[in-house]
Design a protein around this motif. Structure first.
Motif, short mmCIF file in Angstrom:
data_model
loop_
_atom_site.label_atom_id
_atom_site.label_comp_id
_atom_site.label_asym_id
_atom_site.label_seq_id
_atom_site.Cartn_x
_atom_site.Cartn_y
_atom_site.Cartn_z
N THR A 1 -14.14 -1.30 -0.55
CA THR A 1 -12.82 -1.15 -0.39
C THR A 1 -12.09 -2.44 -1.18
N PHE A 2 -12.40 -3.54 -0.46
CA PHE A 2 -11.90 -4.96 -0.84
C PHE A 2 -11.96 -5.25 -2.19
N TYR B 1 -16.93 -5.35 6.27
CA TYR B 1 -16.46 -4.44 5.18
C TYR B 1 -15.91 -3.09 5.69
N PHE B 2 -14.82 -2.68 4.86
CA PHE B 2 -14.80 -1.20 5.20
C PHE B 2 -15.24 -0.68 3.77
N TYR B 3 -16.19 0.39 3.82
CA TYR B 3 -16.44 1.24 2.83
C TYR B 3 -15.62 2.61 2.90
N ALA C 1 -6.65 -2.70 0.79
CA ALA C 1 -7.54 -3.24 1.59
C ALA C 1 -7.39 -4.90 1.72
N PHE C 2 -7.75 -5.37 2.71
CA PHE C 2 -7.45 -6.77 3.04
C PHE C 2 -8.23 -7.48 3.91
N ILE C 3 -8.14 -8.78 3.99
CA ILE C 3 -8.83 -9.67 4.94
C ILE C 3 -7.78 -10.38 5.67
N GLY D 1 -9.27 -4.78 6.88
CA GLY D 1 -8.63 -3.60 7.09
C GLY D 1 -8.36 -2.85 5.94
N ILE D 2 -7.83 -1.69 5.76
CA ILE D 2 -7.59 -0.57 4.74
C ILE D 2 -6.46 0.13 5.00
N ASP D 3 -5.67 0.55 4.24
CA ASP D 3 -4.62 1.51 4.12
C ASP D 3 -5.15 2.93 3.41
#
Length: 255
Positions: free
Chosen positions: A190-191, A221-223, A235-237, A250-252
């Motif tokens: 996602t990032f 990670y977010f996948y 998506a963010f750090i 994270g993700i939205d």
């Protein structure tokens, strides 16, 4: 829906560094925690009783003070399970699987392979068991979110010193090739949907004060499965969040 993920390197330790204040300030819908280093029965009430959140944690753990994952969630999942059904991978308490109906969330603290060839073999076997599990979910038409400390930097953009680490677990060709395979099976980093540049990391070695110099690794990670891509809104750090040698990611999602 905002989801966060953080390897806290000891949940009881990070409690003393403002974890609950951070959790309340973020006000995320789902917060996945890795490397709690504590079983459910060891969790203090200031963690298990945060207003507005249901709390889940792996328990028991094969080794005390080792591994462990936890989940804070505003919405109560339809079901929660703790592994792939393979004892040698489930006994270390590395996996929470929460089924929300509209999607399935897997929060995982993937093994580290640096200690020995045996642990590297264990890590690669864990990777394959995980991929088999999520492949089956996708084959059933489920939408899948995967987050956690994967313990591998995927590409040279994800590590500050790729050449120096090319023969170390965490950046070995076989580990990186597995991540290629994972993405080829229909899972999206996602990032990288929103940020193509290097220099963004989620882990820094504490002893060498690497964080101050941003000499890091992106290993958290977010996948999402490709059938969720249209739902992904950000998506963010969060590199400025202290308290661990990792930082939150994270993700939205629009669900």
């Amino acid at each position: 829906m905002r989801m966060l993920c953080w390897n806290v390197n000891g949940l009881r330790a990070v409690l003393k560094k403002g974890f609950v204040d951070w959790l309340r300030r973020e006000d995320a819908d789902i917060v996945c925690i890795q490397e709690t280093k504590a079983a459910a029965e060891q969790m203090p009430p200031e963690v298990t009783g945060i207003p507005g959140y249901h709390f889940y944690s792996t328990s028991p753990l094969e080794k005390k003070g080792y591994s462990g994952v936890a989940l804070f969630t505003k919405e109560e999942p339809k079901s929660v399970s703790y592994g792939f059904g393979i004892e040698k991978y489930d006994i270390e308490g590395r996996t929470i699987i929460a089924d929300y109906g509209k999607f399935v969330l897997l929060s995982i603290y993937f093994p580290n392979g640096k200690m020995s060839q045996e642990r590297l073999d264990y890590k690669m076997g864990f990777y394959d068991a995980f991929l088999d599990y999520v492949d089956k979910l996708k084959a059933e038409g489920r939408k899948v979110v995967v987050c956690g400390d994967v313990n591998t930097a995927h590409t040279e953009l994800d590590i500050a010193r790729p050449k120096e680490n090319s023969k170390k677990s965490g950046f070995l060709p076989m580990e990186r090739e597995w991540m290629d395979k994972f993405e080829a099976h229909g899972f999206i980093d996602t990032f990288r949907v929103f940020e193509k540049a290097g220099g963004h990391y989620t882990y820094w070695d504490t002893f060498t004060k690497a964080r101050e110099r941003n000499v890091g690794w992106r290993i958290d990670y977010f996948y999402v499965s490709d059938n969720l891509k249209k739902n992904l809104k950000g998506a963010f750090i969060e590199p400025d969040v202290m308290g661990s040698d990792h930082c939150p990611v994270g993700i939205d999602l629009k669900i």
